[in-house]
Design a protein around this motif. Structure first.
Motif, PDB file in Angstrom:
ATOM      1  N   ARG A 257       0.834  -1.210   0.000  1.00  0.00           N
ATOM      2  CA  ARG A 257       0.000   0.000   0.000  1.00  0.00           C
ATOM      3  C   ARG A 257       0.865   1.255   0.000  1.00  0.00           C
ATOM      4  N   HIS A 258       1.889   1.271   0.841  1.00  0.00           N
ATOM      5  CA  HIS A 258       2.770   2.440   0.889  1.00  0.00           C
ATOM      6  C   HIS A 258       3.572   2.583  -0.401  1.00  0.00           C
ATOM      7  N   PHE A 259       4.008   1.465  -0.964  1.00  0.00           N
ATOM      8  CA  PHE A 259       4.767   1.518  -2.211  1.00  0.00           C
ATOM      9  C   PHE A 259       3.927   2.147  -3.322  1.00  0.00           C
ATOM     10  N   HIS A 260       2.686   1.737  -3.418  1.00  0.00           N
ATOM     11  CA  HIS A 260       1.823   2.294  -4.469  1.00  0.00           C
ATOM     12  C   HIS A 260       1.599   3.779  -4.257  1.00  0.00           C
ATOM     13  N   ALA A 261       1.466   4.190  -3.009  1.00  0.00           N
ATOM     14  CA  ALA A 261       1.231   5.609  -2.719  1.00  0.00           C
ATOM     15  C   ALA A 261       2.449   6.456  -3.060  1.00  0.00           C
ATOM     16  N   VAL A 262       3.651   5.914  -2.831  1.00  0.00           N
ATOM     17  CA  VAL A 262       4.877   6.699  -3.025  1.00  0.00           C
ATOM     18  C   VAL A 262       5.421   6.584  -4.447  1.00  0.00           C
ATOM     19  N   THR A 263       5.404   5.360  -5.013  1.00  0.00           N
ATOM     20  CA  THR A 263       6.038   5.135  -6.316  1.00  0.00           C
ATOM     21  C   THR A 263       5.056   4.880  -7.444  1.00  0.00           C
ATOM     22  N   GLY A 264       3.804   4.561  -7.100  1.00  0.00           N
ATOM     23  CA  GLY A 264       2.818   4.258  -8.130  1.00  0.00           C
ATOM     24  C   GLY A 264       2.913   2.856  -8.678  1.00  0.00           C
ATOM     25  N   THR A 265       3.705   2.003  -8.036  1.00  0.00           N
ATOM     26  CA  THR A 265       3.865   0.641  -8.525  1.00  0.00           C
ATOM     27  C   THR A 265       4.040  -0.311  -7.345  1.00  0.00           C
ATOM     28  N   THR A 266       4.297  -1.574  -7.631  1.00  0.00           N
ATOM     29  CA  THR A 266       4.454  -2.586  -6.588  1.00  0.00           C
ATOM     30  C   THR A 266       5.906  -2.667  -6.144  1.00  0.00           C
ATOM     31  N   PRO A 267       6.180  -3.270  -4.974  1.00  0.00           N
ATOM     32  CA  PRO A 267       7.576  -3.399  -4.526  1.00  0.00           C
ATOM     33  C   PRO A 267       8.463  -4.148  -5.518  1.00  0.00           C
ATOM     34  N   LEU A 268       7.974  -5.269  -6.073  1.00  0.00           N
ATOM     35  CA  LEU A 268       8.810  -6.047  -6.985  1.00  0.00           C
ATOM     36  C   LEU A 268       9.066  -5.306  -8.289  1.00  0.00           C
ATOM     37  N   ARG A 269       8.055  -4.607  -8.808  1.00  0.00           N
ATOM     38  CA  ARG A 269       8.268  -3.845 -10.039  1.00  0.00           C
ATOM     39  C   ARG A 269       9.239  -2.698  -9.800  1.00  0.00           C
ATOM     40  N   TRP A 270       9.119  -2.063  -8.655  1.00  0.00           N
ATOM     41  CA  TRP A 270      10.054  -0.977  -8.333  1.00  0.00           C
ATOM     42  C   TRP A 270      11.470  -1.532  -8.222  1.00  0.00           C
ATOM     43  N   LEU A 271      11.622  -2.668  -7.545  1.00  0.00           N
ATOM     44  CA  LEU A 271      12.931  -3.286  -7.394  1.00  0.00           C
ATOM     45  C   LEU A 271      13.513  -3.659  -8.762  1.00  0.00           C
ATOM     46  N   HIS A 272      12.676  -4.206  -9.631  1.00  0.00           N
ATOM     47  CA  HIS A 272      13.130  -4.559 -10.979  1.00  0.00           C
ATOM     48  C   HIS A 272      13.609  -3.319 -11.729  1.00  0.00           C
ATOM     49  N   THR A 273      12.876  -2.220 -11.601  1.00  0.00           N
ATOM     50  CA  THR A 273      13.259  -0.976 -12.274  1.00  0.00           C
ATOM     51  C   THR A 273      14.606  -0.473 -11.765  1.00  0.00           C
ATOM     52  N   GLN A 274      14.844  -0.584 -10.459  1.00  0.00           N
ATOM     53  CA  GLN A 274      16.119  -0.133  -9.905  1.00  0.00           C
ATOM     54  C   GLN A 274      17.272  -1.000 -10.404  1.00  0.00           C
ATOM     55  N   ARG A 275      17.046  -2.302 -10.541  1.00  0.00           N
ATOM     56  CA  ARG A 275      18.090  -3.179 -11.064  1.00  0.00           C
ATOM     57  C   ARG A 275      18.427  -2.808 -12.515  1.00  0.00           C
ATOM     58  N   ILE A 276      17.400  -2.559 -13.316  1.00  0.00           N
ATOM     59  CA  ILE A 276      17.623  -2.174 -14.711  1.00  0.00           C
ATOM     60  C   ILE A 276      18.342  -0.834 -14.778  1.00  0.00           C
ATOM     61  N   HIS A 277      17.923   0.100 -13.924  1.00  0.00           N
ATOM     62  CA  HIS A 277      18.545   1.417 -13.936  1.00  0.00           C
ATOM     63  C   HIS A 277      20.016   1.327 -13.539  1.00  0.00           C
ATOM     64  N   ARG A 278      20.343   0.494 -12.547  1.00  0.00           N
ATOM     65  CA  ARG A 278      21.732   0.313 -12.158  1.00  0.00           C
ATOM     66  C   ARG A 278      22.523  -0.310 -13.305  1.00  0.00           C
ATOM     67  N   ALA A 279      21.920  -1.271 -13.984  1.00  0.00           N
ATOM     68  CA  ALA A 279      22.588  -1.883 -15.138  1.00  0.00           C
ATOM     69  C   ALA A 279      22.865  -0.832 -16.217  1.00  0.00           C
ATOM     70  N   GLN A 280      21.918   0.080 -16.454  1.00  0.00           N
ATOM     71  CA  GLN A 280      22.135   1.147 -17.426  1.00  0.00           C
ATOM     72  C   GLN A 280      23.343   1.998 -17.036  1.00  0.00           C
ATOM     73  N   GLU A 281      23.418   2.372 -15.759  1.00  0.00           N
ATOM     74  CA  GLU A 281      24.524   3.206 -15.297  1.00  0.00           C
ATOM     75  C   GLU A 281      25.867   2.509 -15.507  1.00  0.00           C
ATOM     76  N   LEU A 282      25.924   1.212 -15.192  1.00  0.00           N
ATOM     77  CA  LEU A 282      27.176   0.473 -15.334  1.00  0.00           C
ATOM     78  C   LEU A 282      27.555   0.283 -16.807  1.00  0.00           C
ATOM     79  N   LEU A 283      26.567   0.065 -17.655  1.00  0.00           N
ATOM     80  CA  LEU A 283      26.839  -0.070 -19.080  1.00  0.00           C
ATOM     81  C   LEU A 283      27.371   1.233 -19.662  1.00  0.00           C
ATOM     82  N   GLU A 284      26.874   2.366 -19.142  1.00  0.00           N
ATOM     83  CA  GLU A 284      27.298   3.667 -19.641  1.00  0.00           C
ATOM     84  C   GLU A 284      28.690   4.064 -19.151  1.00  0.00           C
ATOM     85  N   SER A 285      29.032   3.657 -17.925  1.00  0.00           N
ATOM     86  CA  SER A 285      30.204   4.250 -17.281  1.00  0.00           C
ATOM     87  C   SER A 285      31.354   3.295 -16.987  1.00  0.00           C
TER      88      SER A 285
END
Length: 346
Positions: A257-285
């Motif tokens: 409930r709190h995750f949806h209120a703060v991020t607009g998504t579920t905990p697992l989807r948010w976690l997946h997005t952070q993993r992808i975003h970290r992968a993007q940063e590492l691929l770039e740098s």
């Protein structure tokens, strides 16, 4: 630019006639892209080439800096085989009524109607996107879907070809769609030749998702404020919803409930997005291998990272790295003007 001859009753316009529907506040790039593709004489590549005309009010401002002297008024749009609506300055107000009416009339007359970036709002206001799949710049996709619920907005693609109505995302995607029109009309070889002379790719892989920045959580105090940095420091670990709930000292249901209120998504989807975003940063740098990046982002294996990365962003990690890799500035003695591409036209 060659003027478009007025349509004769019962006689369809020539297939190579293109009209730009401009209005006050039209954007530079989305106006320039079709001018470069359809308004330049490429007859040595394909003859006959297009005849481009600009239709709109006299003195219309381009990007707030320049005044436009159109060839004709908006009433001449139905005389063209293809009508292109570039992006305009603001989406906060309804598009001009005369522009909406003229675009609708052109479509009813049989024109192929194309929008670039926020030009999709004009097509939607004219009713041309009702029940159709369409796109616009990812930053405005939600506004388009909210204002025109009959439109099936796809925020992930660079452009949508729905036959007689085509829409593109923002900026460079305008060029993508213009080259797609050339490909439809003249074939891939001609489109590739134009792209080569413009020093742009004839077709870009993936969609808009690879360009979308990951939104940060609300900076104001909230029950998950301490959880987010804890998770970000442990992306290499196989975290579960139960792990996150335990760390946040709440039940999994309360966490969701709190995750949806703060991020607009579920905990697992948010976690997946952070993993992808970290992968993007590492691929770039970094020069880290795909296997290493998969490990430090919690994706497990290179195969798993490639599968999730491609599914989320529309391109594989290797392609993303080649596109966005941060490289040091070249030495001063390097000739920056050299290119392995074909010679450019003057």
């Amino acid at each position: 630019m060659a003027p478009v001859a007025p349509a004769v009753a019962g006689v369809p316009p020539a297939r190579n006639t293109v009209a730009l529907a401009v209005t006050d506040g039209v954007r530079h790039f989305e106006l320039g892209a079709p001018c470069e593709v359809f308004g330049v004489d490429w007859s040595e590549i394909a003859d006959p080439w297009y005849e481009l005309t600009v239709c709109g009010p006299v003195g219309a401002r381009v990007g707030g800096r320049f005044r436009l002297e159109p060839d004709h008024g908006l009433d001449r749009l139905p005389d063209a085989r293809t009508v292109i609506v570039p992006a305009y300055a603001t989406i906060d107000e309804e598009p001009p009524g005369d522009l909406i009416d003229a675009v609708r009339a052109a479509h009813q007359a049989g024109a192929r109607v194309v929008s670039l970036c926020t030009g999709a709002f004009v097509l939607a206001a004219a009713g041309l996107l009702d029940g159709r799949r369409a796109t616009t710049h990812w930053a405005h996709a939600k506004a388009l879907a909210t204002r025109y619920p009959a439109v099936r907005v796809d925020p992930d693609v660079l452009y949508v070809d729905d036959g007689d109505v085509l829409t593109s995302a923002g900026k460079a995607a305008a060029m993508d769609l213009c080259l797609h029109l050339v490909r439809l009309d003249h074939g891939s070889a001609i489109a590739n030749a134009v792209a080569r002379n413009l020093v742009v790719p004839p077709h870009r892989p993936g969609g808009q998702a690879q360009f979308v920045t990951t939104p940060l959580p609300d900076p104001r105090p909230h029950p998950l404020a301490a959880l987010f940095p804890w998770v970000m420091a442990r992306l290499d670990q196989p975290l579960t919803v139960q792990d996150l709930a335990r760390q946040a000292n709440m039940s999994p249901r309360n966490l969701a409930r709190h995750f949806h209120a703060v991020t607009g998504t579920t905990p697992l989807r948010w976690l997946h997005t952070q993993r992808i975003h970290r992968a993007q940063e590492l691929l770039e740098s970094t020069d880290d291998s795909i296997d290493t990046i998969a490990t430090v982002t919690g994706m497990g294996t290179a195969a798993s990272l490639r599968r999730h990365f491609n599914r989320t962003l529309g391109v594989p990690p290797d392609t993303y790295r080649r596109t966005f890799r941060r490289r040091p500035d070249p030495p001063e003695y390097v000739n920056r003007g050299t290119s392995s591409q074909a010679p450019l036209r003057d």
